[in-house]
Enzyme design. Structure first.
Site, PDB file in Angstrom:
ATOM      1  N   HIS A 197       0.820  -1.235  -0.019  1.00 58.61           N
ATOM      2  CA  HIS A 197      -0.037  -0.021   0.151  1.00 58.61           C
ATOM      3  C   HIS A 197       0.792   1.212   0.041  1.00 58.61           C
ATOM      4  O   HIS A 197       1.980   1.035   0.229  1.00 58.61           O
ATOM      5  CB  HIS A 197      -0.907   0.053   1.213  1.00 58.61           C
ATOM      6  CG  HIS A 197      -0.128   0.263   2.486  1.00 58.61           C
ATOM      7  ND1 HIS A 197       0.409  -0.990   3.084  1.00 58.61           N
ATOM      8  CD2 HIS A 197      -0.056   1.273   3.352  1.00 58.61           C
ATOM      9  CE1 HIS A 197       0.990  -0.480   4.235  1.00 58.61           C
ATOM     10  NE2 HIS A 197       0.712   0.598   4.434  1.00 58.61           N
ATOM     11  N   ASP A 199       0.482   5.116   1.938  1.00 64.99           N
ATOM     12  CA  ASP A 199      -0.380   5.523   2.879  1.00 64.99           C
ATOM     13  C   ASP A 199      -1.523   6.543   2.484  1.00 64.99           C
ATOM     14  O   ASP A 199      -1.259   7.488   1.739  1.00 64.99           O
ATOM     15  CB  ASP A 199       0.547   6.380   4.146  1.00 64.99           C
ATOM     16  CG  ASP A 199       1.298   5.149   4.811  1.00 64.99           C
ATOM     17  OD1 ASP A 199       1.110   4.124   4.690  1.00 64.99           O
ATOM     18  OD2 ASP A 199       2.461   5.485   5.131  1.00 64.99           O
ATOM     19  N   HIS A 346       4.641  -0.038  -0.028  1.00 60.44           N
ATOM     20  CA  HIS A 346       5.425  -0.594   1.055  1.00 60.44           C
ATOM     21  C   HIS A 346       4.637  -1.535   1.901  1.00 60.44           C
ATOM     22  O   HIS A 346       3.478  -1.606   1.691  1.00 60.44           O
ATOM     23  CB  HIS A 346       6.135   0.575   2.058  1.00 60.44           C
ATOM     24  CG  HIS A 346       5.039   1.384   2.882  1.00 60.44           C
ATOM     25  ND1 HIS A 346       4.443   2.426   2.115  1.00 60.44           N
ATOM     26  CD2 HIS A 346       4.587   1.086   3.942  1.00 60.44           C
ATOM     27  CE1 HIS A 346       3.758   3.009   3.325  1.00 60.44           C
ATOM     28  NE2 HIS A 346       3.643   1.925   4.223  1.00 60.44           N
ATOM     29  N   ARG A 362       4.957   7.389  13.313  1.00 62.20           N
ATOM     30  CA  ARG A 362       4.807   7.857  11.698  1.00 62.20           C
ATOM     31  C   ARG A 362       4.478   9.289  11.774  1.00 62.20           C
ATOM     32  O   ARG A 362       3.271   9.721  12.490  1.00 62.20           O
ATOM     33  CB  ARG A 362       4.017   7.026  10.849  1.00 62.20           C
ATOM     34  CG  ARG A 362       4.306   7.396   9.315  1.00 62.20           C
ATOM     35  CD  ARG A 362       3.399   6.588   8.537  1.00 62.20           C
ATOM     36  NE  ARG A 362       2.016   7.115   8.470  1.00 62.20           N
ATOM     37  CZ  ARG A 362       0.799   6.501   8.177  1.00 62.20           C
ATOM     38  NH1 ARG A 362       1.029   5.169   7.923  1.00 62.20           N
ATOM     39  NH2 ARG A 362      -0.184   7.107   8.067  1.00 62.20           N
TER      40      ARG A 362
END
Length: 383
Positions: A197, A199, A346, A362
């Site tokens: 995916h 983000d 990723h 994150r």
């Protein structure tokens, strides 16, 4: 060329799309309020010590709701960067992870960069796609200082369903506690944990330069895979590339929100559905990249369902099988990974033993609305 993304204010398009088999990656890698035991994280377990960074432990405010995101004018500081990187890489050592994606940097402290160094960071990451910076003090900074660094690269995104440190909803936490043994349940229905995916591509303005830093990690495993979606685009034939240009796809947040509700989690902002081009252009490098992923991309606009599924499956498989344009980043204490979410995909790997903590944070600055520039090819076709 003007950005070619739009928000679908009604959900009919999303409701027509079957979602059977769509499993949110957060289900495997993130704690939720119903399976999180803060006492075990604060005190430790028989097998694991207490969390190293209790200030980063997740919290969920079930009452707090956010209004829909509004558009904003994004400026990419990579446009101002010195391409020889004198401010970023002075005194540093760079080792390429592979021939076409990824680098590892030592001898550079991200928290000490001035504006020129940050400009160069944006360009360097856009070129390398993903960069692992070792021996960083990022996790030891006050959380607001870390956010101030990330905020240089765009407006902070607040994730609609994840937990965050108390008082800092702008930080998205990836957290599986030391007592979490749900991976055995996950693998009852799955043969592997690879969930490619990019983000939150369902947003009007998905993230660009993104920071992920480790707080605690298992003794082995829990690495992250990255795929170069620029190289994935380049591998396609000119005729195939040409056919993809002008196509747009629906990206949906509805399934992720429903997965959170199903697990007793939160939905801080009502889910939306957006349309983005299948091929987007990077505003600084000018590179074209595939812009789709199986987590959030649901359907190609204007195609019938079977036609869309056929093409999307080919592209998803093309990205997933492209081991020669992928890199595997191994986490170590003090590592900060910075990647360009616009041109990569990723996936974390759920390959460590149950009963070991994996805890990362994150910071997710949003970027411009995805846009594409006209198709160009220098290939000469003989008549």
């Amino acid at each position: 060329m003007a950005p070619s993304s739009e928000t679908i204010t009604e959900t009919k398009a999303a409701q027509r799309i079957p979602v059977k088999g769509v499993s949110d990656y957060k289900e495997a890698f993130n704690a939720g309020p119903t399976n999180y035991k803060p006492e075990n994280e604060l005190k430790g377990t028989a097998a694991q010590p207490p969390a190293r960074y209790p200030n980063y432990l997740p919290t969920w405010d079930t009452e707090k709701k956010y209004a829909p995101l509004e558009s904003f004018q994004h400026y990419d500081h990579g446009k101002d960067a010195n391409p020889s990187f004198p401010n970023l890489l002075k005194g540093g050592e760079v080792i390429d992870l592979t021939a076409n994606i990824g680098a590892e940097v030592s001898g550079v402290q991200l928290s000490k960069l001035d504006a020129k160094g940050k400009d160069e960071l944006a360009l360097f990451v856009a070129q390398k796609k993903v960069v692992a910076f070792r021996d960083q003090d990022f996790a030891d900074l006050p959380i607001q200082e870390a956010l101030d660094i990330g905020g240089y690269f765009g407006r902070h995104h607040i994730h609609p369903t994840s937990g965050g440190p108390a008082g800092y909803p702008q930080v998205h936490l990836v957290h599986r506690g030391a007592d979490n043994t749900t991976s055995r349940d996950f693998f009852e229905d799955r043969t592997n944990s690879v969930t490619w995916h990019s983000d939150v591509t369902y947003e009007q303005q998905p993230p660009g330069t993104t920071f992920l830093y480790i707080l605690d990690g298992p003794s082995a495993g829990g690495d992250t895979l990255f795929a170069n979606q620029v190289e994935a685009y380049k591998r396609l034939s000119p005729e195939f590339q040409k056919r993809l240009h002008g196509l747009q796809a629906i990206h949906s947040a509805h399934e992720q929100a429903q997965n959170s509700r199903n697990r007793g989690g939160i939905v801080r902002r009502e889910p939306i559905t957006c349309i983005h081009p299948l091929v987007r252009t990077h505003p600084v490098t000018g590179e074209k990249a595939l812009f789709l992923n199986p987590q959030f991309t649901r359907k190609i606009v204007g195609f019938k369902q079977e036609e869309s599924e056929y093409l999307l499956k080919f592209l998803f498989d093309h990205i997933a099988k492209g081991q020669d344009f992928q890199a595997r980043v191994k986490w170590a204490p003090g590592t900060v990974v910075v990647w360009d979410n616009r041109v990569t995909a990723h996936s974390a790997l759920l390959d460590w033993h149950d009963g070991q903590r994996r805890h990362l944070a994150r910071i997710t600055p949003q970027a411009e609305r995805p846009f594409e520039t006209p198709f160009e090819t220098t290939q000469v076709i003989e008549k």
